[in-house]
Design a protein around this motif. Structure first.
Motif, PDB file in Angstrom:
ATOM      1  N   GLU A   1       0.827  -1.207   0.000  1.00 29.25           N
ATOM      2  CA  GLU A   1       0.000   0.000   0.000  1.00 29.25           C
ATOM      3  C   GLU A   1       0.865   1.261   0.000  1.00 29.25           C
ATOM      4  OE1 GLU A   1      -2.536  -0.311   3.368  1.00 29.25           O
ATOM      5  OE2 GLU A   1      -3.679  -2.004   2.574  1.00 29.25           O
ATOM      6  N   MET A   2       1.902   1.289   0.848  1.00 30.49           N
ATOM      7  CA  MET A   2       2.760   2.461   0.943  1.00 30.49           C
ATOM      8  C   MET A   2       3.606   2.631  -0.313  1.00 30.49           C
ATOM      9  SD  MET A   2       2.070   4.151   3.600  1.00 30.49           S
ATOM     10  CE  MET A   2       3.436   5.293   3.428  1.00 30.49           C
ATOM     11  N   ARG A   3       3.993   1.521  -0.933  1.00 28.16           N
ATOM     12  CA  ARG A   3       4.735   1.593  -2.189  1.00 28.16           C
ATOM     13  C   ARG A   3       3.912   2.316  -3.242  1.00 28.16           C
ATOM     14  NH1 ARG A   3       6.245  -4.104  -3.363  1.00 28.16           N
ATOM     15  NH2 ARG A   3       4.444  -4.246  -4.718  1.00 28.16           N
ATOM     16  N   SER A   4       2.634   1.984  -3.290  1.00 21.79           N
ATOM     17  CA  SER A   4       1.731   2.649  -4.229  1.00 21.79           C
ATOM     18  C   SER A   4       1.592   4.127  -3.902  1.00 21.79           C
ATOM     19  CB  SER A   4       0.365   1.958  -4.198  1.00 21.79           C
ATOM     20  OG  SER A   4      -0.551   2.614  -5.025  1.00 21.79           O
ATOM     21  N   GLU A   5       1.511   4.442  -2.599  1.00 18.76           N
ATOM     22  CA  GLU A   5       1.374   5.836  -2.189  1.00 18.76           C
ATOM     23  C   GLU A   5       2.614   6.649  -2.547  1.00 18.76           C
ATOM     24  OE1 GLU A   5      -1.228   7.516  -0.960  1.00 18.76           O
ATOM     25  OE2 GLU A   5      -2.349   5.683  -1.338  1.00 18.76           O
ATOM     26  N   ILE A   6       3.784   6.051  -2.375  1.00 18.67           N
ATOM     27  CA  ILE A   6       5.025   6.762  -2.705  1.00 18.67           C
ATOM     28  C   ILE A   6       5.087   7.044  -4.203  1.00 18.67           C
ATOM     29  CG2 ILE A   6       7.542   6.488  -2.860  1.00 18.67           C
ATOM     30  CD1 ILE A   6       7.430   5.091  -0.144  1.00 18.67           C
ATOM     31  N   LYS A   7       4.656   6.091  -5.017  1.00 18.08           N
ATOM     32  CA  LYS A   7       4.671   6.298  -6.467  1.00 18.08           C
ATOM     33  C   LYS A   7       3.693   7.399  -6.863  1.00 18.08           C
ATOM     34  CE  LYS A   7       5.139   3.859 -10.780  1.00 18.08           C
ATOM     35  NZ  LYS A   7       5.494   2.564 -11.371  1.00 18.08           N
ATOM     36  N   LYS A   8       2.489   7.390  -6.275  1.00 22.26           N
ATOM     37  CA  LYS A   8       1.509   8.452  -6.557  1.00 22.26           C
ATOM     38  C   LYS A   8       2.058   9.809  -6.114  1.00 22.26           C
ATOM     39  CE  LYS A   8      -2.586   5.528  -5.911  1.00 22.26           C
ATOM     40  NZ  LYS A   8      -3.727   5.251  -4.991  1.00 22.26           N
ATOM     41  N   LEU A   9       2.685   9.827  -4.961  1.00 26.01           N
ATOM     42  CA  LEU A   9       3.251  11.067  -4.424  1.00 26.01           C
ATOM     43  C   LEU A   9       4.319  11.614  -5.360  1.00 26.01           C
ATOM     44  CD1 LEU A   9       3.482  13.072  -2.068  1.00 26.01           C
ATOM     45  CD2 LEU A   9       5.146  11.534  -1.030  1.00 26.01           C
ATOM     46  N   HIS A  10       5.195  10.744  -5.839  1.00 25.92           N
ATOM     47  CA  HIS A  10       6.249  11.197  -6.744  1.00 25.92           C
ATOM     48  C   HIS A  10       5.657  11.728  -8.044  1.00 25.92           C
ATOM     49  CE1 HIS A  10       9.288  10.547  -9.977  1.00 25.92           C
ATOM     50  NE2 HIS A  10      10.015  11.227  -9.114  1.00 25.92           N
ATOM     51  N   ASN A  11       4.623  11.071  -8.555  1.00 27.51           N
ATOM     52  CA  ASN A  11       3.982  11.537  -9.784  1.00 27.51           C
ATOM     53  C   ASN A  11       3.349  12.914  -9.604  1.00 27.51           C
ATOM     54  OD1 ASN A  11       4.701   9.196 -11.118  1.00 27.51           O
ATOM     55  ND2 ASN A  11       2.740   8.179 -10.765  1.00 27.51           N
ATOM     56  N   ARG A  12       2.807  13.180  -8.397  1.00 34.58           N
ATOM     57  CA  ARG A  12       2.179  14.475  -8.153  1.00 34.58           C
ATOM     58  C   ARG A  12       3.206  15.571  -7.913  1.00 34.58           C
ATOM     59  NH1 ARG A  12      -1.757  11.385  -5.009  1.00 34.58           N
ATOM     60  NH2 ARG A  12      -0.581  11.830  -3.110  1.00 34.58           N
ATOM     61  N   VAL A  13       4.248  15.253  -7.144  1.00 31.58           N
ATOM     62  CA  VAL A  13       5.217  16.269  -6.743  1.00 31.58           C
ATOM     63  C   VAL A  13       6.278  16.488  -7.818  1.00 31.58           C
ATOM     64  CG1 VAL A  13       6.956  16.873  -5.002  1.00 31.58           C
ATOM     65  CG2 VAL A  13       4.811  15.809  -4.303  1.00 31.58           C
ATOM     66  N   GLY A  14       6.714  15.395  -8.470  1.00 32.46           N
ATOM     67  CA  GLY A  14       7.655  15.509  -9.569  1.00 32.46           C
ATOM     68  C   GLY A  14       9.074  15.855  -9.174  1.00 32.46           C
ATOM     69  N   LYS A  15       9.448  15.585  -7.928  1.00 30.56           N
ATOM     70  CA  LYS A  15      10.799  15.896  -7.467  1.00 30.56           C
ATOM     71  C   LYS A  15      11.742  14.713  -7.706  1.00 30.56           C
ATOM     72  CE  LYS A  15      10.271  20.000  -5.482  1.00 30.56           C
ATOM     73  NZ  LYS A  15      11.099  21.179  -5.775  1.00 30.56           N
ATOM     74  N   THR A  16      13.000  15.022  -7.986  1.00 36.30           N
ATOM     75  CA  THR A  16      14.011  13.977  -8.134  1.00 36.30           C
ATOM     76  C   THR A  16      14.145  13.213  -6.818  1.00 36.30           C
ATOM     77  OG1 THR A  16      15.177  15.410  -9.675  1.00 36.30           O
ATOM     78  CG2 THR A  16      16.376  13.496  -8.842  1.00 36.30           C
ATOM     79  N   THR A  17      14.133  11.894  -6.917  1.00 37.62           N
ATOM     80  CA  THR A  17      14.128  11.046  -5.724  1.00 37.62           C
ATOM     81  C   THR A  17      15.173   9.940  -5.868  1.00 37.62           C
ATOM     82  OG1 THR A  17      11.757  11.441  -5.369  1.00 37.62           O
ATOM     83  CG2 THR A  17      12.710   9.491  -4.315  1.00 37.62           C
ATOM     84  N   VAL A  18      15.924   9.724  -4.790  1.00 34.74           N
ATOM     85  CA  VAL A  18      16.851   8.597  -4.706  1.00 34.74           C
ATOM     86  C   VAL A  18      16.366   7.703  -3.572  1.00 34.74           C
ATOM     87  CG1 VAL A  18      19.230   7.835  -4.422  1.00 34.74           C
ATOM     88  CG2 VAL A  18      18.753  10.025  -5.538  1.00 34.74           C
ATOM     89  N   TYR A  19      16.127   6.446  -3.878  1.00 36.41           N
ATOM     90  CA  TYR A  19      15.435   5.526  -2.971  1.00 36.41           C
ATOM     91  C   TYR A  19      16.278   4.274  -2.772  1.00 36.41           C
ATOM     92  CZ  TYR A  19      11.299   2.871  -1.286  1.00 36.41           C
ATOM     93  OH  TYR A  19      10.387   2.138  -0.560  1.00 36.41           O
ATOM     94  N   VAL A  20      16.708   4.035  -1.546  1.00 36.30           N
ATOM     95  CA  VAL A  20      17.515   2.854  -1.228  1.00 36.30           C
ATOM     96  C   VAL A  20      16.610   1.717  -0.766  1.00 36.30           C
ATOM     97  CG1 VAL A  20      19.131   1.893   0.462  1.00 36.30           C
ATOM     98  CG2 VAL A  20      19.669   4.032  -0.681  1.00 36.30           C
ATOM     99  N   THR A  21      16.822   0.529  -1.324  1.00 39.99           N
ATOM    100  CA  THR A  21      16.069  -0.648  -0.905  1.00 39.99           C
ATOM    101  C   THR A  21      16.882  -1.904  -1.206  1.00 39.99           C
ATOM    102  OG1 THR A  21      14.003  -1.890  -1.176  1.00 39.99           O
ATOM    103  CG2 THR A  21      14.846  -0.775  -3.119  1.00 39.99           C
ATOM    104  N   HIS A  22      16.648  -2.955  -0.421  1.00 41.52           N
ATOM    105  CA  HIS A  22      17.215  -4.265  -0.764  1.00 41.52           C
ATOM    106  C   HIS A  22      16.165  -5.116  -1.467  1.00 41.52           C
ATOM    107  CE1 HIS A  22      15.122  -4.952   3.077  1.00 41.52           C
ATOM    108  NE2 HIS A  22      14.914  -6.170   2.610  1.00 41.52           N
ATOM    109  N   ASP A  23      14.944  -4.567  -1.589  1.00 49.81           N
ATOM    110  CA  ASP A  23      13.820  -5.294  -2.167  1.00 49.81           C
ATOM    111  C   ASP A  23      13.734  -4.972  -3.656  1.00 49.81           C
ATOM    112  OD1 ASP A  23      11.301  -6.137  -3.048  1.00 49.81           O
ATOM    113  OD2 ASP A  23      10.373  -5.810  -1.091  1.00 49.81           O
ATOM    114  N   GLN A  24      14.081  -5.952  -4.508  1.00 46.59           N
ATOM    115  CA  GLN A  24      14.108  -5.702  -5.943  1.00 46.59           C
ATOM    116  C   GLN A  24      12.710  -5.452  -6.513  1.00 46.59           C
ATOM    117  OE1 GLN A  24      12.975  -8.246  -8.211  1.00 46.59           O
ATOM    118  NE2 GLN A  24      12.540  -9.744  -6.630  1.00 46.59           N
ATOM    119  N   VAL A  25      11.663  -5.953  -5.849  1.00 49.44           N
ATOM    120  CA  VAL A  25      10.305  -5.677  -6.320  1.00 49.44           C
ATOM    121  C   VAL A  25       9.980  -4.196  -6.146  1.00 49.44           C
ATOM    122  CG1 VAL A  25       7.852  -6.171  -6.000  1.00 49.44           C
ATOM    123  CG2 VAL A  25       9.521  -8.032  -5.871  1.00 49.44           C
TER     124      VAL A  25
END
Length: 367
Positions: free
Chosen positions: A171-195
């Motif tokens: 759910e939060m992954r979806s929210e972060i993607k929607k947020l990025h689409n709305r805000v349009g700011k450059t984002t660097v995201y660290v994760t060990h989860d390839q999905v």
């Protein structure tokens, strides 16, 4: 214009080098995922971008401005941490306005900004609560809200979803993607989860042992991995790797599995550049590119017989555990096509999707 440029970056702790010659650029508005196993250097790289760690050599530029020696507060970045890092004695509103208070932002502007961001994140009803009264997902929204009120040039996320349960992560992954689409700011995201990396990023930087293995779009990384590590790390279940040899006949090039029955698996013409008969290769094929022959609707010229050792239903797909010439193979099939354990079946292989790797360098050979 590049929002972030990293050039020839190295980081060492004494004699131990943890980052080696990192080069990447992020265009304005891009979502970049840094992905890799624990200890690969991705969080160290994020800390260097944020100014929490110094560089040994190389350059970090934010919007073409060299920031190597700038303090974190002078880089115009906002960071969201794995642990949320909220002040427990402050309300949500106070957590979000604390940074603005420190920068002497007028009260009226603070109020308008908090109202706008709270509406964006749907946390308006939570503004007067304290962190202890919030769920994990709500705390993560507040942490993102505290970053958003900054309106920075660069957003940095350090494994922000790792403390959440599986359903909430999605759910939060979806929210972060929607947020990025709305805000349009450059984002660097660290994760060990390839999905997470595949679903969120416009480009992915795959790291291993401090070295950038590949930097490309999710599609290119999944379909055209640069080396065996990238091929094995990206994808779940992981890609199958079988030791094989190249053979040539009147029909063209193919491969035979080491220790197998000599069946030739024909290669598409665009996979055969620079191959030679008798050459040892690692034959890579993803689980979803196997299908029981009776269910396969495409070319069935590449087939192999396997004994089904184990069947694992997962709902949307069924995982088959088999062996080919003593080498483990995993296939992912439609539930209605799944055989029974102990059954011998014939699998069709989508040869247009296979990858060939050099056994010594582990670099991809095929197109």
């Amino acid at each position: 214009m590049s929002s972030l440029t990293i050039k020839d970056l190295r980081k060492s702790y004494g004699e131990v080098e943890v980052l080696t010659d990192i080069n990447l650029e992020a265009d304005s508005g891009e979502f970049i995922a840094l992905v890799g196993p624990s200890g690969c250097g991705k969080s160290t790289l994020l800390s260097i971008i944020a100014g929490l760690e110094s560089v040994t050599s190389g350059e970090v530029k934010i919007e073409d401005r060299l920031v190597n020696n700038d303090a974190p507060k002078d880089r115009d970045i906002a960071m969201v941490f794995q642990s949320y890092a909220l002040y427990p004695t402050m309300t949500v509103r106070e957590n979000m306005t604390f940074g603005m208070e420190c920068r002497n932002i007028p009260k009226a502007e603070q109020k308008d900004t908090v109202a706008r961001v709270a509406d964006l994140l749907q946390i308006g009803p939570l503004l007067d609560r304290k962190p202890s009264q919030l769920s994990g997902g709500q705390r993560q929204r507040v942490a993102m809200g505290r970053a958003l009120v900054r309106d920075p040039k660069l957003f940095l996320f350090d494994e922000p979803l790792s403390n959440l349960d599986a359903k909430l992560r999605i759910e939060m992954r979806s929210e972060i993607k929607k947020l990025h689409n709305r805000v349009g700011k450059t984002t660097v995201y660290v994760t060990h989860d390839q999905v997470e990396a595949m679903t969120l990023a416009s480009r992915i930087a795959v790291m291993f042992k401090g070295v950038l293995q590949q930097y490309d779009t999710p599609k290119e990384i999944y379909e055209r991995p640069r080396n065996k590590f990238v091929a094995g790390f990206m994808g779940s279940p992981t890609m199958n790797f079988l030791n094989a040899k190249v053979v040539q006949s009147d029909a063209g090039f193919g491969v035979t599995i080491d220790g197998g029955d000599g069946t030739i698996l024909p290669l598409p013409a665009d996979h055969t550049a620079n191959l030679a008969a008798g050459q040892s290769v690692i034959f890579g094929v993803r689980p979803e590119h196997f299908n029981p022959v009776h269910a396969h609707r495409g070319d069935t010229s590449a087939r192999m017989k396997v004994l089904v050792d184990m069947v694992e239903p997962t709902g949307a797909e069924t995982i088959l555990m088999t062996t080919v010439a003593g080498q483990d193979v995993v296939a992912s099939v439609e539930p209605d096509d799944a055989p029974k354990e102990g059954e011998t079946i014939e699998l069709a292989i989508n040869m247009s999707k296979v990858c060939l790797f050099d056994p010594s360098t582990e670099l991809r050979l095929s197109a």
